[in-house]
Design a protein around this motif. Structure first.
Motif, PDB file in Angstrom:
ATOM      1  N   MET A   1       0.853  -1.180   0.000  1.00  7.99           N
ATOM      2  CA  MET A   1       0.000   0.000   0.000  1.00  7.99           C
ATOM      3  C   MET A   1       0.894   1.237   0.000  1.00  7.99           C
ATOM      4  O   MET A   1       2.025   1.208   0.484  1.00  7.99           O
ATOM      5  N   ALA A   2       0.349   2.304  -0.532  1.00  7.42           N
ATOM      6  CA  ALA A   2       1.169   3.504  -0.664  1.00  7.42           C
ATOM      7  C   ALA A   2       0.307   4.747  -0.626  1.00  7.42           C
ATOM      8  O   ALA A   2      -0.894   4.699  -0.916  1.00  7.42           O
TER       9      ALA A   2
ATOM     10  N   GLN B   1      -0.770  14.836  -5.179  1.00  4.94           N
ATOM     11  CA  GLN B   1      -0.727  15.634  -6.391  1.00  4.94           C
ATOM     12  C   GLN B   1      -1.157  17.057  -6.053  1.00  4.94           C
ATOM     13  O   GLN B   1      -2.267  17.279  -5.570  1.00  4.94           O
ATOM     14  N   ALA B   2      -0.269  17.985  -6.302  1.00  5.47           N
ATOM     15  CA  ALA B   2      -0.554  19.400  -6.112  1.00  5.47           C
ATOM     16  C   ALA B   2      -1.021  19.987  -7.438  1.00  5.47           C
ATOM     17  O   ALA B   2      -0.707  19.449  -8.510  1.00  5.47           O
ATOM     18  N   PRO B   3      -1.742  21.091  -7.409  1.00  6.66           N
ATOM     19  CA  PRO B   3      -2.226  21.710  -8.653  1.00  6.66           C
ATOM     20  C   PRO B   3      -1.083  22.024  -9.605  1.00  6.66           C
ATOM     21  O   PRO B   3      -0.071  22.600  -9.216  1.00  6.66           O
ATOM     22  N   GLY B   4      -1.254  21.588 -10.849  1.00  5.60           N
ATOM     23  CA  GLY B   4      -0.247  21.858 -11.859  1.00  5.60           C
ATOM     24  C   GLY B   4       0.971  20.978 -11.806  1.00  5.60           C
ATOM     25  O   GLY B   4       1.911  21.167 -12.583  1.00  5.60           O
ATOM     26  N   LYS B   5       0.973  19.999 -10.907  1.00  2.00           N
ATOM     27  CA  LYS B   5       2.121  19.111 -10.775  1.00  2.00           C
ATOM     28  C   LYS B   5       1.702  17.668 -11.016  1.00  2.00           C
ATOM     29  O   LYS B   5       0.532  17.321 -10.913  1.00  2.00           O
ATOM     30  N   GLU B   6       2.688  16.832 -11.318  1.00  2.00           N
ATOM     31  CA  GLU B   6       2.403  15.422 -11.501  1.00  2.00           C
ATOM     32  C   GLU B   6       2.237  14.736 -10.140  1.00  2.00           C
ATOM     33  O   GLU B   6       2.766  15.200  -9.125  1.00  2.00           O
ATOM     34  N   ARG B   7       1.525  13.624 -10.167  1.00  2.33           N
ATOM     35  CA  ARG B   7       1.374  12.841  -8.952  1.00  2.33           C
ATOM     36  C   ARG B   7       2.731  12.254  -8.556  1.00  2.33           C
ATOM     37  O   ARG B   7       3.497  11.802  -9.414  1.00  2.33           O
ATOM     38  N   GLU B   8       3.010  12.270  -7.263  1.00  3.36           N
ATOM     39  CA  GLU B   8       4.278  11.739  -6.773  1.00  3.36           C
ATOM     40  C   GLU B   8       4.039  10.810  -5.593  1.00  3.36           C
ATOM     41  O   GLU B   8       3.111  11.018  -4.807  1.00  3.36           O
ATOM     42  N   ALA B   9       4.892   9.800  -5.503  1.00  3.09           N
ATOM     43  CA  ALA B   9       4.807   8.867  -4.383  1.00  3.09           C
ATOM     44  C   ALA B   9       5.349   9.524  -3.128  1.00  3.09           C
ATOM     45  O   ALA B   9       6.365  10.215  -3.161  1.00  3.09           O
ATOM     46  N   VAL B  10       4.664   9.280  -2.025  1.00 10.46           N
ATOM     47  CA  VAL B  10       5.060   9.847  -0.737  1.00 10.46           C
ATOM     48  C   VAL B  10       5.693   8.782   0.153  1.00 10.46           C
ATOM     49  O   VAL B  10       6.767   8.981   0.702  1.00 10.46           O
ATOM     50  N   ALA B  11       5.007   7.642   0.289  1.00 14.95           N
ATOM     51  CA  ALA B  11       5.502   6.574   1.152  1.00 14.95           C
ATOM     52  C   ALA B  11       4.820   5.278   0.771  1.00 14.95           C
ATOM     53  O   ALA B  11       3.708   5.295   0.238  1.00 14.95           O
ATOM     54  N   ALA B  12       5.486   4.170   1.042  1.00 16.85           N
ATOM     55  CA  ALA B  12       4.934   2.861   0.725  1.00 16.85           C
ATOM     56  C   ALA B  12       5.282   1.872   1.827  1.00 16.85           C
ATOM     57  O   ALA B  12       6.293   2.032   2.527  1.00 16.85           O
TER      58      ALA B  12
ATOM     59  N   GLY C   1      -1.847  -2.495  -4.132  1.00 14.85           N
ATOM     60  CA  GLY C   1      -1.513  -3.248  -5.331  1.00 14.85           C
ATOM     61  C   GLY C   1      -0.591  -4.407  -5.047  1.00 14.85           C
ATOM     62  O   GLY C   1      -0.389  -4.822  -3.903  1.00 14.85           O
ATOM     63  N   THR C   2      -0.005  -4.907  -6.101  1.00 12.17           N
ATOM     64  CA  THR C   2       0.904  -6.047  -6.051  1.00 12.17           C
ATOM     65  C   THR C   2       1.965  -5.842  -4.982  1.00 12.17           C
ATOM     66  O   THR C   2       2.460  -4.739  -4.789  1.00 12.17           O
ATOM     67  N   ASN C   3       2.328  -6.935  -4.282  1.00 12.80           N
ATOM     68  CA  ASN C   3       3.296  -6.829  -3.203  1.00 12.80           C
ATOM     69  C   ASN C   3       4.690  -6.546  -3.755  1.00 12.80           C
ATOM     70  O   ASN C   3       5.460  -7.459  -4.049  1.00 12.80           O
ATOM     71  N   GLN C   4       5.000  -5.285  -3.878  1.00 10.24           N
ATOM     72  CA  GLN C   4       6.306  -4.852  -4.378  1.00 10.24           C
ATOM     73  C   GLN C   4       7.137  -4.326  -3.220  1.00 10.24           C
ATOM     74  O   GLN C   4       6.602  -3.906  -2.188  1.00 10.24           O
ATOM     75  N   LYS C   5       8.448  -4.287  -3.422  1.00 12.65           N
ATOM     76  CA  LYS C   5       9.319  -3.660  -2.440  1.00 12.65           C
ATOM     77  C   LYS C   5       9.008  -2.163  -2.396  1.00 12.65           C
ATOM     78  O   LYS C   5       8.879  -1.514  -3.431  1.00 12.65           O
ATOM     79  N   PRO C   6       8.900  -1.601  -1.199  1.00 17.25           N
ATOM     80  CA  PRO C   6       8.526  -0.187  -1.096  1.00 17.25           C
ATOM     81  C   PRO C   6       9.455   0.768  -1.842  1.00 17.25           C
ATOM     82  O   PRO C   6       8.991   1.741  -2.430  1.00 17.25           O
TER      83      PRO C   6
ATOM     84  N   THR D   1       9.392   3.684  -9.160  1.00 18.69           N
ATOM     85  CA  THR D   1       8.746   3.309 -10.420  1.00 18.69           C
ATOM     86  C   THR D   1       7.229   3.268 -10.344  1.00 18.69           C
ATOM     87  O   THR D   1       6.567   3.026 -11.343  1.00 18.69           O
ATOM     88  N   GLY D   2       6.669   3.474  -9.176  1.00 20.17           N
ATOM     89  CA  GLY D   2       5.220   3.457  -9.045  1.00 20.17           C
ATOM     90  C   GLY D   2       4.683   2.123  -8.567  1.00 20.17           C
ATOM     91  O   GLY D   2       5.415   1.146  -8.468  1.00 20.17           O
ATOM     92  N   LEU D   3       3.401   2.095  -8.286  1.00 21.25           N
ATOM     93  CA  LEU D   3       2.731   0.896  -7.773  1.00 21.25           C
ATOM     94  C   LEU D   3       1.897   0.272  -8.882  1.00 21.25           C
ATOM     95  O   LEU D   3       1.127   0.977  -9.539  1.00 21.25           O
ATOM     96  N   ARG D   4       2.070  -1.010  -9.071  1.00 19.51           N
ATOM     97  CA  ARG D   4       1.276  -1.718 -10.083  1.00 19.51           C
ATOM     98  C   ARG D   4      -0.109  -1.961  -9.508  1.00 19.51           C
ATOM     99  O   ARG D   4      -0.325  -2.853  -8.695  1.00 19.51           O
ATOM    100  N   THR D   5      -1.053  -1.139  -9.937  1.00 17.51           N
ATOM    101  CA  THR D   5      -2.397  -1.251  -9.383  1.00 17.51           C
ATOM    102  C   THR D   5      -3.405  -0.525 -10.249  1.00 17.51           C
ATOM    103  O   THR D   5      -3.066   0.374 -11.015  1.00 17.51           O
TER     104      THR D   5
END
Length: 126
Positions: free
Chosen positions: A34-35, A39-50, A98-103, A109-113
Motif C-alpha cells: 500500500m502507498a 498531487q498538487a495543482p499543476g504538478k504530476e502525482r508523486e509517491a510519498v511513502a509505501a 496493489g501487487t506486493n512490491q518492495k517499497p 517506479t510506481g505501484l502496479r495497481t
C-alpha cells in the motif's frame, strides 16, 4: 468491488500535524503493498511513502523524518502520520493498494495497481 476510502485531510498551519487514514474493502489478495501518493495543482502525482506486507517502508526524500506510514492488516487500513507540515505539502493525498512490491521500488517506479482512493485534501498555510 475493491474500494479505498481516505479520511483525515484538512487545513493546518505550517508546523502542524495531520493523520490520514485509508480503509480498503474487498481487496482479494492476502499480500499487498500500500502507498500514499500526492498531487498538487499543476504538478504530476508523486509517491510519498509505501509499505509492504512485511511492514517494510520507504519514503520520498521530501518527507523523511516528518511522515510515518503504517498499516493495520486486521483493520484493512493504512495510515500516514504527517508532522512538521509545510505549505509545499499541500496537495490531494491518495492511497493505493496493489501487487506486493518492495517499497523502494514503488517510490521510484510506481505501484502496479488499478485501485486508488478518491483522495483527501491537505492544505497547509504559512
Amino acid at each position: 468491488r475493491v474500494q479505498l476510502v481516505e479520511s483525515g485531510g484538512g487545513s493546518v498551519q505550517s508546523g502542524g500535524s495531520l493523520r490520514l487514514s485509508c480503509t480498503t474493502h474487498e481487496y482479494p489478495y492476502n499480500t499487498y503493498t500500500m502507498a500514499w501518493f500526492r498531487q498538487a495543482p499543476g504538478k504530476e502525482r508523486e509517491a510519498v511513502a509505501a509499505i509492504d506486507s512485511d511492514g517494510a517502508t520507504s519514503y520520498a526524500d521530501f518527507v523523511k523524518g516528518r511522515f510515518t506510514i503504517s498499516r493495520d492488516n486486521a483493520q484493512n487500513s493504512l495510515y500516514l502520520q504527517m508532522s512538521s507540515l509545510q505549505p509545499e505539502d499541500s496537495a490531494i493525498y491518495s492511497c493505493a493498494i496493489g501487487t506486493n512490491q518492495k517499497p523502494h521500488v514503488v517510490l521510484t517506479t510506481g505501484l502496479r495497481t488499478d485501485y486508488w482512493g478518491q483522495g483527501t485534501q491537505v492544505s497547509v498555510s504559512s
